[in-house]
Design an enzyme around this catalytic site. Sequence first.
Site, PDB file in Angstrom:
ATOM      1  N   GLY A 165       0.825  -1.197   0.000  1.00 51.78           N
ATOM      2  CA  GLY A 165       0.000   0.000   0.000  1.00 51.78           C
ATOM      3  C   GLY A 165       0.862   1.251   0.000  1.00 51.78           C
ATOM      4  O   GLY A 165       2.052   1.216   0.324  1.00 51.78           O
ATOM      5  N   CYS A 166       0.254   2.377  -0.354  1.00 49.54           N
ATOM      6  CA  CYS A 166       1.017   3.623  -0.465  1.00 49.54           C
ATOM      7  C   CYS A 166       1.490   4.126   0.903  1.00 49.54           C
ATOM      8  O   CYS A 166       2.691   4.394   1.089  1.00 49.54           O
ATOM      9  CB  CYS A 166       0.193   4.682  -1.180  1.00 49.54           C
ATOM     10  SG  CYS A 166      -1.482   4.902  -0.531  1.00 49.54           S
TER      11      CYS A 166
END
EC number: 1.2.1.38
Length: 334
Positions: A148-149
């Site tokens: 995920g970012c």
Amino acid sequence: MSAIDVGVIGASGYTGLELIKILLKHPKFNLSYVANTEGGATLSELHPSLKGAFECNVVKVDIDELAKKCELVFLAVPHQAAMAYVKPLIEKGLKVVDLSADYRLSKDIYEEFYCPHTDVENLLHAVYGLPELFAQKIKKAKLVANPGCFPTSAILGLLPFMDKRVAHTPIIVDSKTGVSGAGKKLSDVTHFVNVNENLFAYNPLLHRHAPEIAQKLGVDFDEVHFVPHLVPVTRGMLSSIYIQVEGDFDAFSILSEFYKDAKHVRVSKNPVDMKSVAGTNFCDIYVKQKNNILFISSAIDNLMRGASSAAVVNANLMMGFDEELGIPNIAYVP
């Protein structure tokens, strides 16, 4: 080696667009299949910015047809949707890079924060796609779970100090992200009038990326206090991380030594910013110590290092290419 045929499922969103833009310029990947759940549109109808540069029909997903055309597939679809594709794709012998959360977490943690997991067999074999930690495993993987970012920015900032065991929980992560991180779908939250000249936290302390940060750092969820904020910029992410430390050490030296061979992490002596990494796969990291408090600042492009360019790096490794091949490395400045 001849070009590898690849496909993208989930062409409609921002991450799908960024994937396509990178793949069109990649010297070893040939974009052979572009699909979404509906089909029936051309690529330029979905993304007018591609008009005159590249055109194809965006088709409805057909696993059998996809398997005939491609060796590797990128899944740029929401969580839960990816599970429906991964199992048949793996059974057909394709390699998969999944940009959703479906294969990042253990079954128990995933089901606590998302939904029931319907593909536990592949979950057990998925490799977390962070090359700074797992490059050798990624090279051998059939299924890579793209990070995920927010976890990317937090984990990369914290890893060197957790590895040296000089840092102690609790961990405080305060992250700012651009509006593109909320996706392309319209909502009141991301409406121009609400976002412009505004700044606000959302889902504080309970965001679903917090358990991903905790699991990959080897700490309990309750020891990670994560608060994301939406800021009125299009793209970019800046994480401010605070943690207690002990012992006599040089934080900059620890950071520099840990990432001395990393191709997509830049250690900075000055505070980092979002603009300098926009459009690239770089993560820029700055560290400052005062007494027993360590401040770490980590900047990435949420659509690139936080999603699409990171996915192509993982695909490079899976197919035996250099991880830098075809990856943009010059920021969008000004």
